[in-house]
Motif scaffolding. Sequence first.
Motif, PDB file in Angstrom:
ATOM      1  N   ILE A  32       0.875  -1.256  -0.177  1.00 43.56           N
ATOM      2  CA  ILE A  32      -0.023   0.111  -0.037  1.00 43.56           C
ATOM      3  C   ILE A  32       0.955   1.151   0.008  1.00 43.56           C
ATOM      4  CG2 ILE A  32      -1.815   1.008   1.229  1.00 43.56           C
ATOM      5  CD1 ILE A  32      -2.871  -1.459   0.635  1.00 43.56           C
ATOM      6  N   GLU A  33       0.678   1.829  -1.026  1.00 46.61           N
ATOM      7  CA  GLU A  33       1.458   3.395  -1.191  1.00 46.61           C
ATOM      8  C   GLU A  33       1.769   4.056  -0.124  1.00 46.61           C
ATOM      9  OE1 GLU A  33       3.097   7.122  -2.083  1.00 46.61           O
ATOM     10  OE2 GLU A  33       1.032   6.776  -1.845  1.00 46.61           O
ATOM     11  N   SER A  34       0.649   4.418   0.653  1.00 46.90           N
ATOM     12  CA  SER A  34       0.563   5.339   1.693  1.00 46.90           C
ATOM     13  C   SER A  34       0.998   4.932   2.877  1.00 46.90           C
ATOM     14  CB  SER A  34      -0.862   5.915   1.831  1.00 46.90           C
ATOM     15  OG  SER A  34      -1.923   4.817   2.236  1.00 46.90           O
ATOM     16  N   PHE A  35       1.082   3.514   2.897  1.00 44.93           N
ATOM     17  CA  PHE A  35       1.576   2.999   4.231  1.00 44.93           C
ATOM     18  C   PHE A  35       3.335   3.092   4.193  1.00 44.93           C
ATOM     19  CE2 PHE A  35      -2.226  -0.195   5.200  1.00 44.93           C
ATOM     20  CZ  PHE A  35      -2.940   1.037   5.245  1.00 44.93           C
ATOM     21  N   LYS A  36       3.579   3.175   2.878  1.00 41.87           N
ATOM     22  CA  LYS A  36       5.115   3.394   2.659  1.00 41.87           C
ATOM     23  C   LYS A  36       5.670   4.737   3.011  1.00 41.87           C
ATOM     24  CE  LYS A  36       6.151  -0.779   0.273  1.00 41.87           C
ATOM     25  NZ  LYS A  36       6.999  -1.435   1.123  1.00 41.87           N
ATOM     26  N   LEU A  37       4.772   5.680   2.980  1.00 40.84           N
ATOM     27  CA  LEU A  37       5.233   6.902   3.003  1.00 40.84           C
ATOM     28  C   LEU A  37       5.621   7.410   4.670  1.00 40.84           C
ATOM     29  CD1 LEU A  37       5.052  10.184   2.018  1.00 40.84           C
ATOM     30  CD2 LEU A  37       2.629  10.160   2.753  1.00 40.84           C
ATOM     31  N   ASP A  38       6.627   8.236   4.657  1.00 40.19           N
ATOM     32  CA  ASP A  38       7.071   8.327   6.099  1.00 40.19           C
ATOM     33  C   ASP A  38       6.291   9.770   6.358  1.00 40.19           C
ATOM     34  OD1 ASP A  38       8.445   9.174   8.449  1.00 40.19           O
ATOM     35  OD2 ASP A  38      10.278   8.728   7.762  1.00 40.19           O
ATOM     36  N   HIS A  39       5.191   9.401   7.088  1.00 38.87           N
ATOM     37  CA  HIS A  39       4.346  10.809   7.414  1.00 38.87           C
ATOM     38  C   HIS A  39       5.241  11.724   8.422  1.00 38.87           C
ATOM     39  CE1 HIS A  39       1.416   7.978   5.758  1.00 38.87           C
ATOM     40  NE2 HIS A  39       0.655   8.980   5.695  1.00 38.87           N
ATOM     41  N   THR A  40       6.234  11.408   8.919  1.00 31.03           N
ATOM     42  CA  THR A  40       7.042  12.111  10.071  1.00 31.03           C
ATOM     43  C   THR A  40       7.807  12.963   8.996  1.00 31.03           C
ATOM     44  OG1 THR A  40       8.843  10.680  10.209  1.00 31.03           O
ATOM     45  CG2 THR A  40       7.073  10.363  11.873  1.00 31.03           C
ATOM     46  N   LYS A  41       7.925  12.928   7.867  1.00 34.67           N
ATOM     47  CA  LYS A  41       8.919  13.786   6.968  1.00 34.67           C
ATOM     48  C   LYS A  41       8.185  14.645   5.930  1.00 34.67           C
ATOM     49  CE  LYS A  41      13.085  10.881   7.322  1.00 34.67           C
ATOM     50  NZ  LYS A  41      12.893  10.676   8.598  1.00 34.67           N
ATOM     51  N   VAL A  42       7.079  14.457   5.799  1.00 34.12           N
ATOM     52  CA  VAL A  42       6.182  15.646   5.014  1.00 34.12           C
ATOM     53  C   VAL A  42       5.903  16.614   5.597  1.00 34.12           C
ATOM     54  CG1 VAL A  42       5.292  13.437   3.696  1.00 34.12           C
ATOM     55  CG2 VAL A  42       3.969  14.712   5.535  1.00 34.12           C
ATOM     56  N   ASP A  43       5.675  17.657   4.860  1.00 36.45           N
ATOM     57  CA  ASP A  43       5.597  19.001   4.896  1.00 36.45           C
ATOM     58  C   ASP A  43       4.276  19.608   4.382  1.00 36.45           C
ATOM     59  OD1 ASP A  43       5.823  21.545   6.427  1.00 36.45           O
ATOM     60  OD2 ASP A  43       7.174  22.361   4.889  1.00 36.45           O
ATOM     61  N   ALA A  44       3.073  19.493   5.161  1.00 37.36           N
ATOM     62  CA  ALA A  44       1.841  19.932   4.568  1.00 37.36           C
ATOM     63  C   ALA A  44       1.465  21.351   4.738  1.00 37.36           C
ATOM     64  CB  ALA A  44       0.526  19.025   5.303  1.00 37.36           C
ATOM     65  N   PRO A  45       0.692  21.861   3.949  1.00 37.24           N
ATOM     66  CA  PRO A  45      -0.054  21.284   2.685  1.00 37.24           C
ATOM     67  C   PRO A  45       0.934  21.044   1.203  1.00 37.24           C
ATOM     68  CG  PRO A  45      -0.655  23.405   2.667  1.00 37.24           C
ATOM     69  CD  PRO A  45       0.396  23.540   4.069  1.00 37.24           C
ATOM     70  N   TYR A  46       0.509  20.070   0.971  1.00 43.14           N
ATOM     71  CA  TYR A  46       1.180  19.942  -0.538  1.00 43.14           C
ATOM     72  C   TYR A  46      -0.092  18.973  -1.371  1.00 43.14           C
ATOM     73  CZ  TYR A  46       2.054  15.172   1.532  1.00 43.14           C
ATOM     74  OH  TYR A  46       2.196  13.918   2.147  1.00 43.14           O
ATOM     75  N   VAL A  47       0.602  18.805  -2.598  1.00 47.32           N
ATOM     76  CA  VAL A  47       0.298  17.863  -3.556  1.00 47.32           C
ATOM     77  C   VAL A  47       1.254  17.041  -4.069  1.00 47.32           C
ATOM     78  CG1 VAL A  47      -1.035  17.648  -5.948  1.00 47.32           C
ATOM     79  CG2 VAL A  47      -1.807  19.618  -4.280  1.00 47.32           C
ATOM     80  N   ARG A  48       1.095  15.779  -4.292  1.00 46.97           N
ATOM     81  CA  ARG A  48       1.933  14.988  -4.657  1.00 46.97           C
ATOM     82  C   ARG A  48       1.420  13.784  -5.404  1.00 46.97           C
ATOM     83  NH1 ARG A  48       3.092   9.788  -2.655  1.00 46.97           N
ATOM     84  NH2 ARG A  48       1.817   9.472  -0.858  1.00 46.97           N
ATOM     85  N   GLU A  49       2.100  13.191  -6.407  1.00 47.37           N
ATOM     86  CA  GLU A  49       1.728  12.004  -7.299  1.00 47.37           C
ATOM     87  C   GLU A  49       1.756  10.636  -6.308  1.00 47.37           C
ATOM     88  OE1 GLU A  49       2.784   9.317 -10.785  1.00 47.37           O
ATOM     89  OE2 GLU A  49       2.864  11.475 -11.045  1.00 47.37           O
ATOM     90  N   ALA A  50       0.898  10.248  -6.122  1.00 46.74           N
ATOM     91  CA  ALA A  50       0.777   8.902  -5.104  1.00 46.74           C
ATOM     92  C   ALA A  50       0.386   7.535  -5.780  1.00 46.74           C
ATOM     93  CB  ALA A  50      -0.285   9.211  -4.038  1.00 46.74           C
ATOM     94  N   GLY A  51       0.688   7.651  -7.168  1.00 49.07           N
ATOM     95  CA  GLY A  51       0.086   6.325  -7.864  1.00 49.07           C
ATOM     96  C   GLY A  51      -0.223   6.757  -9.347  1.00 49.07           C
TER      97      GLY A  51
END
Length: 149
Positions: A7-26
């Motif tokens: 699952i792509e979103s489970f592999k995302l390190d949520h502690t390293k992102v800086d919201a708000p943003y838009v990214r390609e997720a798949g």
Amino acid sequence: MTEEIEIESFKLDHTKVDAPYVREAGELTTPSGDIIKKYDLRLMQPNQGVIPTAAMHTIEHLLAGFMREKIDAIIDLSPMGCRTGFYLSKIGETEIEEVEDALISSLEEILETEDVPATTAKECGNYRDHSLFGAQEYAQEILTGFKSS
């Protein structure tokens, strides 16, 4: 579960992102060759901010129309269970900047709107759970975040 499903979103390190943003997720190519893209429209910082359900529900109803006015071939706009954003699925290629511009413009429209579409028992599965005031408060906060990044 005998096999681990990726699952792509489970592999995302949520502690390293800086919201708000838009990214390609798949990206997926159908058997007929159509490309389906999934975008992560992250509105709140994971594990630090969350949009209350009534405001999230209203933002969903408003973005469903506003985003379709700006971007063709949208399949779905789905709220994240963590209530920090939405997934946008669409047919075909669209640049991240175009998706982000459409999102920002749509959030600006939320600030100006006076009516929320599809808020009757016939049109909505939880029609009592809406807050235009909340949606506008969070839209303003999110827009401030986009402007400061």
